[in-house]
Write a protein that holds these residues in place. Structure first.
Motif: not given
Ligand code: MG
Ligand code: GLU
Length: 446
Positions: A197, A135, A137, A190, A246
């Protein structure tokens, strides 16, 4: 898909040029493009690159003490047919990710993609498989002067306005990914101005990394067409939110038909195996920071109260924790939150899985979860709770990685040694720079 299938597919898709790509230890995509007359030969033998390429920093300086010098020969980038995609924004062009091989076609120990394959095989040997979701950004910027950029909008977090303002761009990205058979789980605005993101759907690890890399390539290419620049830098501006990567991980049985990370009920968020895995992540968290947050700028992102973690802890539904179980019910997988896009994702995911496997093999006990926003604890309060800290600088993180035998072994000696040399060279160059902040602070005051 095997090599013959790929040759047929290249023909059916009308491909004239094929880029054979590998990722160096800084995560840079490196490639050679092959014209169609050479496809058959390249698919079976690969494309030649100098091993010395792996001893260079992102600004193309050879690292001090490099292991791979002019006389250390080559590796062969052998296409992995499963990674084939037609590149939608280039005419008659496709790309394929490669395994680095020795001349006789065997996997070379220095290959990040082969290291990931090896750790996936180690899980299979225990009757387990893994699914990973990445994930990232990033900021959408415009170039305003030499080395100066600014965010292209000031739309608020998760606003529809932010999505609709650049609708044409997001639509072309989503269409391209669909063309490439990549499922985008979601895309959103975001927190920061022009910060966005996107998450390709979770998948088996090599595929998940391939899809994440495709997402980055597509968004960069399509933004470039509109005159914008996409930046995945961890902290491009001191006063704006950082960009994390992430990593979502879940454990499954070997054929991927049953998930085993969640516990039996919501009172018990993780299964026994899931708990061991999480304990492995916590045990190796400091060393993992060296691999997952591998540039000086990474440490300007990992700040208390920023939703980027600073403590070694886990929790359910708590965005300040390093390891987060996103929620109860169907959301009981693990999310590892300290890494950023400066990492080579093959190496970072390999290291994460190595840490988790150590937890499973040695049945490491999982400490109690934290129950507050640890991002706002004072140092005393953190100490009272027995919380330890992630490294706060790149030198500290690289040392933590170097002394973590499990992680170094998981990445293999070639990668671990050369990765450290490249990163320490970059660090030494940074140390010699005089930054504008220093002149602002001291030029007239001292
Ligand atoms: Mg985020
Ligand atoms: N931007 C934050 C980071 O740097 C994460 C925000 C979020 O939870 O999505 O990690």
């Amino acid at each position: 898909m095997n090599t013959d299938d790929l040759l047929k597919r290249l023909d059916t898709d009308g491909i004239d040029n094929l880029s054979v790509v590998y990722h160096d230890y800084s995560g840079r995509a490196c490639a050679k493009t092959i014209p169609k007359e050479r496809f058959a030969s390249v698919l079976s033998h690969g494309v030649v690159f100098a091993r010395a390429n792996l001893s260079f920093t992102v600004d193309d300086h050879q690292s001090a003490d490099a292991s791979f010098l002019a006389e250390t020969g080559d590796f062969f980038a052998v296409p992995d047919p499963h990674s084939y995609v037609r590149v939608p924004y280039l005419d008659a062009t496709a790309r394929v990710h490669a395994f680095m091989c020795t001349e006789d076609g065997a996997d070379w120990e220095g290959c990040p993609r082969a290291r990931l394959k090896a750790i996936v095989d180690a899980y299979a040997a225990q009757g387990l498989s893994v699914r990973v979701g990445l994930e990232p950004e990033f900021y959408l910027l415009e170039h305003i002067a030499e080395n100066e950029y600014r965010p292209v909008d000031r739309d608020g977090m998760f606003t529809l306005a932010g999505l609709e303002r650049h609708y044409g761009l997001w639509k072309s990205v989503s269409d391209d990914l669909r063309d490439m058979d990549i499922v985008l789980e979601q895309f959103g605005k975001e927190y920061g101005p022009a910060q966005y993101e996107g998450t390709p759907l979770y998948n088996e690890p090599i595929r998940a990394v391939d899809h994440f890399l495709a997402f980055k390539d597509v968004i960069r290419a399509r933004a470039r067409e509109t005159g914008r620049v996409v930046s995945f830098m961890p902290k491009p501006y001191a006063h704006l939110p950082g960009c994390g990567l992430h990593v979502h991980v879940s454990l499954w049985n070997e054929d991927g038909s049953a998930e085993i990370t969640p516990g039996a009920s919501d009172d018990q968020p993780l299964s026994e195996t899931g708990g061991y895995f999480a304990a492995g992540l916590l045990k190796h968290a400091r060393g993992l920071t060296g691999v997952g947050s591998p540039i000086v700028n990474s440490y300007k992102r990992l700040l208390p109260g920023s939703w980027a973690p600073v403590h070694v802890c886990w929790a359910v539904g708590n965005r300040a924790a390093l390891v987060r179980v996103p929620g109860l019910g169907r959301r009981r997988h693990l999310e590892y939150r300290s890494g950023d896009n400066a990492a080579n994702p093959f190496l970072f995911v390999t290291a994460l899985l190595g840490a988790g496997l150590d937890g499973i093999t040695n049945r490491l006990p999982l400490p109690a979860p934290v129950d507050t926003d640890v991002g706002h604890l004072t140092a005393d309060q953190a100490a009272q709770r027995g919380l330890t800290f992630l490294p706060t600088s790149l030198p500290e993180a690289l040392n933590a990685f170097e002394t973590d035998e499990v992680l170094c072994e998981t990445l293999g000696t070639v990668v671990a040694t050369e990765f450290l040399k490249v990163k320490r060279s970059e660090l030494a160059a940074y140390g010699l720079m005089v930054h504008p902040w220093e002149r602002e602070m001291y030029l007239e005051t001292i």
